[in-house]
Each structure stands twice: as C-alpha cells, then as structure tokens.
Design an enzyme around this catalytic site. Structure first.
Site, short mmCIF file in Angstrom:
data_model
loop_
_atom_site.label_atom_id
_atom_site.label_comp_id
_atom_site.label_asym_id
_atom_site.label_seq_id
_atom_site.Cartn_x
_atom_site.Cartn_y
_atom_site.Cartn_z
N SER A 87 3.34 0.30 1.38
CA SER A 87 2.07 0.35 2.10
C SER A 87 1.38 -1.00 2.05
O SER A 87 1.54 -1.75 1.08
CB SER A 87 1.17 1.43 1.48
OG SER A 87 0.02 1.63 2.27
N ASP A 88 0.64 -1.29 3.10
CA ASP A 88 -0.14 -2.52 3.13
C ASP A 88 -1.39 -2.26 3.97
O ASP A 88 -1.37 -1.40 4.86
CB ASP A 88 0.66 -3.68 3.73
CG ASP A 88 -0.01 -5.01 3.47
OD1 ASP A 88 0.01 -5.46 2.31
OD2 ASP A 88 -0.57 -5.59 4.41
#
Length: 198
Positions: free
Chosen positions: A71-72
């Site tokens: 995730s970012d």
C-alpha cells in the site's frame, strides 16, 4: 490450503487496521525507491508503489508462497503531491495551506499472490474538506497529536477529525492508509475471509 498473509509495510496504522479485521499476518518491510516518475499522476504513483512494495516483499519473505499486501498513499492539494511532514514546522505549514480547501488522498492497494504470480492493484480516492482554521487551532492540534508520520499532517482516527468540515469517500480506513473494504474484497478471491471459520 490458504496461503499465508504478509503485510508489506512498516506502518503501525496499517497493522492496526489488519488487527481490527482479525486477520493473521506477518509483517515484512519492503525496501524500494519511492521517488515519483516525471509526468506520473498521483493515482499512477500510488498504484505503482503499492505493487512495487508487494513484489519487493516476495524477495525477502521466508515462505515459499504468500499473499502480500502492498500500500502507498499521497495527499494532493492544489495539484501538488504532499507527503509526510516529518516535523512540526512542515506539519503546521501543510495544515495552514489546507484551510478552506479540499485535499484528495489517493491510496494504492496491491494484493500479490506469489504462487500464481498475479497482482491486483486498486487506487482508492478519499476527499477531506478542511474548515476555516485559526493558526492557534493548527498549532494546538500539531502539539497534541504530533502527526509527523502521516500524509497530510493529521490523524483522522483521532483529533484530526476536528479539522474537517466534511469527508467524501467509500471507506474512512483509506485515510489511515489501507482501504479495508477493497482489501477484504480482494482477499476473498484468494480464500482469505475473517468471517469464515478456518
């Protein structure tokens, strides 16, 4: 048999979300270059980095195969991509620039099945409308919550909610860095469902 689940992130906030979902998982921190590529949109950036994090974890994990979550997140205001402030001065500056504006958060989410070598990537937007804030309110907020490791300089799950006039999005967990509704949907395709008995 269900493959083991790995969170490819060092974020305590993402771990807290997975814990609330009653998922069994390991944590492996990815080591990637998170620099943006010129002409890359915020959505492209977070999607690419989420997948890169998941794929980087494959090289560092101890399992033969696993389901890896990457995730970012970035915040965007007035067309500018904003990251984590890192310190008090930057947090105050970021929050001051948001007064009366809408900030859009883009969270990239990747679920990588190493056995099938398939990676699904989604990008979830979430809008935060900031109310008219005084300099004193901003200073006090930063003093109380120290949001230096949070994109956008606030913690929506805490006192940060007092900074807003409105929220628009599918899943408030997106603001914390991990869109839980989308994640659970993606995990179910790999046989992972916290509501099923093992």
């Amino acid at each position: 048999m269900t493959l083991p689940l790995i969170l490819g992130s060092g974020s305590k906030y993402r771990r807290e979300i997975l814990d609330r979902l009653h998922l069994n998982y390991d944590v492996v921190k990815p080591d990637i270059d998170e620099s943006a590529i010129s002409s890359e949109s915020p959505q492209q950036l977070v999607g690419r980095l989420a997948e890169a994090k998941a794929r980087a974890v494959e090289k560092r994990m101890t399992y033969d195969n696993a389901i890896i979550i990457g995730s970012d997140q970035v915040a965007v205001c007035d067309g500018n991509i904003l990251g984590k402030p890192g310190n008090r001065e930057n947090a105050v500056r970021q929050l001051s620039s948001f007064i009366g504006k809408t900030v859009t958060f883009y969270t990239g989410l990747a679920v990588f099945n190493t056995e099938a070598q398939q990676c699904e990537v989604r990008v979830e937007p979430f809008e935060v409308e900031f109310r008219q804030l005084t300099a004193e309110e901003i200073e006090r907020y930063v003093e109380l919550e120290n949001p230096f490791d949070c994109a956008g300089s606030f913690k929506s799950e805490g006192l940060g909610i007092s900074l807003f006039s409105g929220l628009k999005g599918n899943d408030p967990n997106t603001l914390i860095g991990l869109p839980a509704i989308a994640l659970l949907d993606m995990l179910r395709t790999h046989g992972i469902n916290p509501l099923n008995k093992d």
